[in-house]
Design a protein around this motif. Structure first.
Motif, PDB file in Angstrom:
ATOM      1  N   LEU A   1      32.369   2.711  53.467  1.00  0.00           N
ATOM      2  CA  LEU A   1      31.847   2.929  52.126  1.00  0.00           C
ATOM      3  C   LEU A   1      30.338   3.115  52.228  1.00  0.00           C
ATOM      4  O   LEU A   1      29.666   2.491  53.060  1.00  0.00           O
ATOM      5  CB  LEU A   1      32.140   1.736  51.217  1.00  0.00           C
ATOM      6  CG  LEU A   1      33.594   1.389  50.927  1.00  0.00           C
ATOM      7  CD1 LEU A   1      33.668   0.150  50.045  1.00  0.00           C
ATOM      8  CD2 LEU A   1      34.308   2.559  50.268  1.00  0.00           C
ATOM      9  N   LEU A   2      29.800   3.964  51.363  1.00  0.00           N
ATOM     10  CA  LEU A   2      28.359   4.140  51.250  1.00  0.00           C
ATOM     11  C   LEU A   2      27.922   3.557  49.911  1.00  0.00           C
ATOM     12  O   LEU A   2      28.438   3.956  48.860  1.00  0.00           O
ATOM     13  CB  LEU A   2      27.988   5.624  51.334  1.00  0.00           C
ATOM     14  CG  LEU A   2      26.500   5.929  51.455  1.00  0.00           C
ATOM     15  CD1 LEU A   2      26.004   5.585  52.855  1.00  0.00           C
ATOM     16  CD2 LEU A   2      26.209   7.393  51.134  1.00  0.00           C
ATOM     17  N   ILE A   3      26.987   2.602  49.944  1.00  0.00           N
ATOM     18  CA  ILE A   3      26.493   1.960  48.721  1.00  0.00           C
ATOM     19  C   ILE A   3      25.027   2.356  48.563  1.00  0.00           C
ATOM     20  O   ILE A   3      24.213   2.136  49.456  1.00  0.00           O
ATOM     21  CB  ILE A   3      26.662   0.440  48.789  1.00  0.00           C
ATOM     22  CG1 ILE A   3      28.141   0.097  48.975  1.00  0.00           C
ATOM     23  CG2 ILE A   3      26.109  -0.217  47.528  1.00  0.00           C
ATOM     24  CD1 ILE A   3      28.437  -1.382  49.032  1.00  0.00           C
ATOM     25  N   VAL A   4      24.716   2.930  47.422  1.00  0.00           N
ATOM     26  CA  VAL A   4      23.396   3.512  47.191  1.00  0.00           C
ATOM     27  C   VAL A   4      22.731   2.811  46.004  1.00  0.00           C
ATOM     28  O   VAL A   4      23.279   2.798  44.902  1.00  0.00           O
ATOM     29  CB  VAL A   4      23.501   5.029  46.906  1.00  0.00           C
ATOM     30  CG1 VAL A   4      22.118   5.630  46.661  1.00  0.00           C
ATOM     31  CG2 VAL A   4      24.211   5.739  48.047  1.00  0.00           C
ATOM     32  N   GLY A   5      21.564   2.200  46.251  1.00  0.00           N
ATOM     33  CA  GLY A   5      20.758   1.662  45.163  1.00  0.00           C
ATOM     34  C   GLY A   5      21.138   0.280  44.689  1.00  0.00           C
ATOM     35  O   GLY A   5      20.738  -0.123  43.590  1.00  0.00           O
ATOM     36  N   ALA A   6      21.875  -0.484  45.471  1.00  0.00           N
ATOM     37  CA  ALA A   6      22.301  -1.822  45.039  1.00  0.00           C
ATOM     38  C   ALA A   6      21.141  -2.806  45.157  1.00  0.00           C
ATOM     39  O   ALA A   6      20.458  -2.864  46.176  1.00  0.00           O
ATOM     40  CB  ALA A   6      23.475  -2.295  45.882  1.00  0.00           C
ATOM     41  N   ALA A   7      20.935  -3.635  44.112  1.00  0.00           N
ATOM     42  CA  ALA A   7      19.858  -4.632  44.127  1.00  0.00           C
ATOM     43  C   ALA A   7      20.095  -5.636  42.990  1.00  0.00           C
ATOM     44  O   ALA A   7      20.653  -5.283  41.963  1.00  0.00           O
ATOM     45  CB  ALA A   7      18.498  -3.952  43.959  1.00  0.00           C
TER      46      ALA A   7
ATOM     47  N   THR B   1      25.613   3.001  43.131  1.00  0.00           N
ATOM     48  CA  THR B   1      26.833   3.808  43.205  1.00  0.00           C
ATOM     49  C   THR B   1      27.533   3.529  44.530  1.00  0.00           C
ATOM     50  O   THR B   1      26.895   3.240  45.544  1.00  0.00           O
ATOM     51  CB  THR B   1      26.530   5.319  43.095  1.00  0.00           C
ATOM     52  OG1 THR B   1      25.562   5.681  44.084  1.00  0.00           O
ATOM     53  CG2 THR B   1      26.004   5.661  41.713  1.00  0.00           C
ATOM     54  N   VAL B   2      28.865   3.635  44.498  1.00  0.00           N
ATOM     55  CA  VAL B   2      29.691   3.364  45.676  1.00  0.00           C
ATOM     56  C   VAL B   2      30.516   4.611  45.967  1.00  0.00           C
ATOM     57  O   VAL B   2      31.114   5.205  45.058  1.00  0.00           O
ATOM     58  CB  VAL B   2      30.606   2.147  45.440  1.00  0.00           C
ATOM     59  CG1 VAL B   2      31.439   1.858  46.692  1.00  0.00           C
ATOM     60  CG2 VAL B   2      29.792   0.927  45.040  1.00  0.00           C
ATOM     61  N   TRP B   3      30.537   4.988  47.238  1.00  0.00           N
ATOM     62  CA  TRP B   3      31.216   6.206  47.660  1.00  0.00           C
ATOM     63  C   TRP B   3      32.091   5.909  48.869  1.00  0.00           C
ATOM     64  O   TRP B   3      31.717   5.105  49.728  1.00  0.00           O
ATOM     65  CB  TRP B   3      30.202   7.279  48.062  1.00  0.00           C
ATOM     66  CG  TRP B   3      29.119   7.534  47.062  1.00  0.00           C
ATOM     67  CD1 TRP B   3      28.010   6.775  46.847  1.00  0.00           C
ATOM     68  CD2 TRP B   3      29.046   8.620  46.146  1.00  0.00           C
ATOM     69  NE1 TRP B   3      27.249   7.324  45.857  1.00  0.00           N
ATOM     70  CE2 TRP B   3      27.843   8.465  45.404  1.00  0.00           C
ATOM     71  CE3 TRP B   3      29.866   9.731  45.892  1.00  0.00           C
ATOM     72  CZ2 TRP B   3      27.458   9.373  44.420  1.00  0.00           C
ATOM     73  CZ3 TRP B   3      29.480  10.637  44.908  1.00  0.00           C
ATOM     74  CH2 TRP B   3      28.295  10.452  44.180  1.00  0.00           C
ATOM     75  N   THR B   4      33.225   6.565  48.949  1.00  0.00           N
ATOM     76  CA  THR B   4      33.964   6.569  50.215  1.00  0.00           C
ATOM     77  C   THR B   4      33.430   7.711  51.069  1.00  0.00           C
ATOM     78  O   THR B   4      33.123   8.798  50.569  1.00  0.00           O
ATOM     79  CB  THR B   4      35.471   6.761  49.984  1.00  0.00           C
ATOM     80  OG1 THR B   4      35.693   8.001  49.314  1.00  0.00           O
ATOM     81  CG2 THR B   4      36.044   5.609  49.166  1.00  0.00           C
TER      82      THR B   4
END
Length: 868
Positions: free
Chosen positions: A550-556, A621-624
């Motif tokens: 999974l790619l996780i973008v911008g989590a905080a 956002t979460v991506w496969t």
């Protein structure tokens, strides 16, 4: 720039210094923040500052401390700033009010409300209508209560600071922005001088060169630097050319350095955070003091003369001695002008490259003589050798006439601080503060070397010389003309019970109720869900068949992720894109993420998403990751400053060779039909500029070498400085599919606090409390009474703990976790219950959460230490 004298509402600023009510003043000013203290301690902390000899406090007023939600204002309890200002006045302190709107101060969002980031058209710290409208709403609340307490209205406020270190920020129109703040302030009745401080020496960048806004300077040098005087004197000269004094609105806390600033021409010396405080609630910030990110601890303490819990440190005595010098010299020092040392000085210790001196009003000179070494040494001044203590900066007096004190003699040389003067009936006593013998030369008399603790009558004169050790000089209340000194009682060490441990508590059967869940296509920001401080939980089900990552973008800020019931290590990367392996699961699985806001960025740093001022918080956002393709080859080369011609050569990314080292080269690659994808620049070591389909370029940083690409992307261009010895970069293209259908529940800080304060009968448990990774529990522990309060130190591993006592959140700690980012500020391992809240005993409530890592999550012990 024209020469000017600022005369506003009884406060006059000119090249000679500061006058208040017509009286010249050299101001020692301590930061003291009501929002970081229990209300019950305000008066005592203000009295403590006044006892240090400082005569002024600077006070930030945080917008988001008072506007707790859009349009919801609070000025009661710990938010009753009007009462705090009145208490400052009662304590005999002047006030420099700093209402922002941006304050920095390592405070959540720099005091800008988190919901401002929800409006994509609103641009903070700019001359932009939406933002200025919000600022006016804040000023409408806060400026009238400041105006009522200006010095001409019988109050303590002598200056108002607009903004804070704007020269650090990319403001498009500084003049228009600062003009708007100035005009709003005038509209609300501000008549004292308005100032704006430069954080990195750009006076125009801080003030916009707006008329009526006085530049001030923040200096944070290396205390051991020999070059401090040169930098400070330059700014003193620049401001004197404008007819203005040097106002140092922030600087280091060490008095050896402060003396050097004084001798370099500062009329206001305001070391930042001499009196420390505590970040109660969810109010610390995220900042850029790490690698590059950091979390600010709840203990807000940079080593000032008073600790977070109110303990006076050795610098407190140093403050009292410096204040004695300022008082003893009075207007002579307050009206002094920059001078050149009257004779050559040689030393056998490390000192400044350029010694600073002030020509005193009425004659004579003050010379700062810093010993930057760890051993006592000697200096020779005009042929006279004197002793200089280690790690000190005596303020040496030269050729000072004593006629104002009843004698025609001149103090030709005194090698130590003049702490007091006593004169009566033709006799005069001079008291000096020093840990080493003091050399004094009176006109027409040979040098006298006076041991510490000695009183000497100078033969043939009516002058008595007294040398006191600094600890006694700090307690000096009166000096009589015969040399007799009156001292305040020595501080008495407190006698309190020692440290103790707690071994049991009540474990609550249930967790705090969350607000009802809502369903969203993509994970919304927590602020969009009405959570400005607190946390939220995101859940969904995703088919991970054939998916490795999974790619996780911008989590905080802190993301506790569970996939198919398996807790993963906490993500705390300040919004950096991260890959999470999921090869161990397959098919439809539940994904759950609990995201806690530590605090919004207080600064503006582009290297990581969550370090940007105004950046929102949440899961991002979460991506496969559906496929990974190597893009390192088949880039075409162009660049006006390189010699690549047409047709464009084809090279690998970074593979161009030329002698034009350091000049930019642009690599472009066609990637048709990419769809939702991400560009990953593997091995990136320096920032590069990336443009998509010829659009505006963005900077991609080594700390976050990723860029999400729109599904329509056709080509990508990467521009980097040509460096044959530099980075070896390769490119990957990740094909992505969004994970959708997120259910969100939230718990803001108010809801968590309400639950923590609820009376609850739980199950009795003995420590240790052992949890599973991702498991939470609430623990209630009764604290014994203490009039001085408790410092609470938790012992354990892989645990995040939030504490409450007496109705307030008293902080959060993160125990022994390799995923924990750097903390800055005070001791990040403790909680604090102030004495006013602990005097009758109180309950400590802990929310414990286990985190995934090498150790089993457990709270092993709770240690109590008296906070003295």
């Amino acid at each position: 720039m024209s020469v000017q004298t600022i005369v506003r509402s009884g406060v006059e600023l000119d090249a000679r210094g500061i006058r208040i009510g017509g009286q010249p003043r050299l101001l020692l000013c301590a930061s003291l923040f009501y929002f970081r203290l229990p209300r019950e301690e305000w008066a005592a902390r203000l009295a403590q500052v006044r006892a240090s000899g400082y005569t002024c406090v600077d006070v930030y007023l945080p917008w988001n401390f008072h506007e707790t939600a859009p349009g919801e204002w609070s000025f009661e309890g710990r938010r009753d700033v009007a009462t705090f200002l009145d208490l400052a006045h009662a304590a005999g302190l002047y006030v420099i009010a700093r209402p922002g709107p941006y304050i920095c101060s390592e405070w959540d969002g720099g005091a800008l409300p988190a919901w401002l980031g929800l409006d994509p058209q609103l641009r903070v710290r700019q001359s932009e209508p939406r933002y200025l409208s919000q600022v006016r709403a804040w000023f409408d609340q806060v400026l009238p209560l400041i105006a009522e307490r200006q010095c001409t209205n019988g109050g303590p406020v002598i200056m108002v600071q607009l903004e804070n270190e704007l020269d650090f920020f990319d403001c498009a129109d500084r003049t228009s922005y600062i003009t708007a703040l100035r005009d709003q302030s005038v509209d609300y009745g501000i008549t004292v001088p308005m100032i704006a401080c430069a954080g990195q020496g750009d006076l125009a960048g801080a003030t916009g060169d707006v008329s009526g806004v006085v530049p001030a300077c923040n200096f944070y040098p290396d205390d051991d630097s020999p070059h401090i005087e040169g930098e400070v004197r330059r700014y003193a000269g620049l401001l004197a050319d404008r007819g203005l004094p040097l106002l140092v609105t922030e600087t280091n806390r060490r008095h050896r350095t402060l003396r050097r600033l004084l001798a370099s021409g500062a009329s206001l010396i305001a070391p930042y955070l001499q009196s420390s405080g505590w970040n109660f609630g969810y109010t610390p910030s995220s900042g850029n003091w790490g690698a590059p990110g950091n979390l600010m601890s709840h203990g807000y303490d940079f080593g000032g003369y008073v600790s977070s819990t109110g303990v006076e440190r050795p610098e407190f005595v140093e403050a009292q001695v410096l204040a004695r010098v300022v008082d003893a010299l009075g207007p002579r020092l307050a009206l002094a002008t920059s001078g050149v040392p009257r004779f050559e000085v040689t030393t056998d210790f490390p000192t400044s490259t350029t010694l600073a001196a002030l020509d005193l009003d009425g004659g004579g000179q003050l010379l700062a003589l810093p010993n930057l070494g760890a051993e006592c040494g000697t200096a020779t001044l005009d042929g006279v050798t004197v002793q200089v203590p280690a790690d000190a900066c005596p303020l040496v007096l030269i050729d000072v006439p004593l006629h104002a004190w009843g004698t025609d003699l001149t103090l030709a040389l005194a090698s130590a601080d003049l702490a007091a003067v006593g004169a009566e009936d033709g006799r005069v006593a001079l008291a000096f503060s020093s840990p080493v013998p003091v050399t004094v030369v009176l006109s027409g008399h040979p040098p006298l070397v006076i041991p510490v603790g000695t009183v000497v009558d100078v033969p043939g004169t009516a002058v008595t010389l007294v040398v006191l050790p600094p600890a006694e000089a700090a307690r000096l209340t009166a000096l009589h003309a015969d040399g007799v000194t009156d001292l305040a009682p020595a501080p008495v060490e407190g006698h309190t019970k020692g440290a103790t441990g707690l071994v049991s508590g009540q474990r609550r059967p249930s967790r705090a109720p969350a607000k009802a869940g809502t369903v969203h296509e993509l994970p919304p920001a927590l602020e969009a869900l009405g959570v400005y401080r607190g946390r939220g939980t995101y859940t969904t089900t995703a088919d991970l068949t054939g998916v490795d990552e999974l790619l996780i973008v911008g989590a905080a800020d802190m993301v506790d992720l569970s996939i198919a019931g398996q807790a993963r290590p906490t993500i705390a990367g300040f919004g950096a894109t991260s890959l999470v392996g999921v090869r161990d699961v397959s098919g439809p699985v539940d994904i759950r993420a609990t995201v806690e806001i530590w605090g919004h960025a207080n600064f503006d740093d582009d290297r990581l998403p969550a370090l940007k001022l105004g950046a929102l918080r949440g899961l991002g956002t979460v991506w496969t990751v559906e496929a990974v393709r190597d893009l390192s080859a088949l880039w075409t080369v162009s660049g006006d400053e390189q010699w690549a011609g047409r047709p464009a050569p084809t090279r690998t990314l970074g593979g161009w060779s030329s002698t034009r080292v350091g000049l930019p080269v642009t690599y472009t690659r066609v990637i048709p039909g990419a769809g939702d994808s991400a560009l990953h620049l593997v091995g990136l070591a320096e920032p590069v500029r990336v443009a998509v389909d010829g659009g505006e370029a963005v900077t991609v940083h080594p700390e976050n070498p990723w860029l999400l690409l729109p599904a329509s992307t056709d080509r990508v261009s990467v521009t980097m400085p040509h460096n044959p010895s530099g980075q070896d970069v390769r490119a990957e293209l990740l094909s992505l599919r969004p994970v959708t259908g997120w259910s969100c529940t939230t718990e803001d800080d108010a809801a968590l606090t309400a639950y923590a304060n609820t009376a609850s009968k739980g199950e009795a448990v003995e420590l240790p409390v052992v949890l599973e990774a991702g498991e939470e529990t609430w623990l209630d522990v009764e604290l014994p009474p203490s009039t001085v309060g408790w410092v609470i130190r938790l012992e354990g591993a892989q645990i995040r703990a939030t504490g409450w006592a007496a109705g307030e959140c008293i902080g959060r700690v993160w125990l022994d976790d390799p995923r924990r980012p750097r903390f800055s500020g005070g001791d990040a391992e403790i909680l604090w219950v102030p004495g006013a809240w602990a005097a009758a005993g109180t309950r400590l409530t802990l929310l414990l959460r286990g985190t995934a890592g090498p150790a089993a999550p457990a709270l092993h012990a709770i240690h109590l230490e008296p906070s003295v």
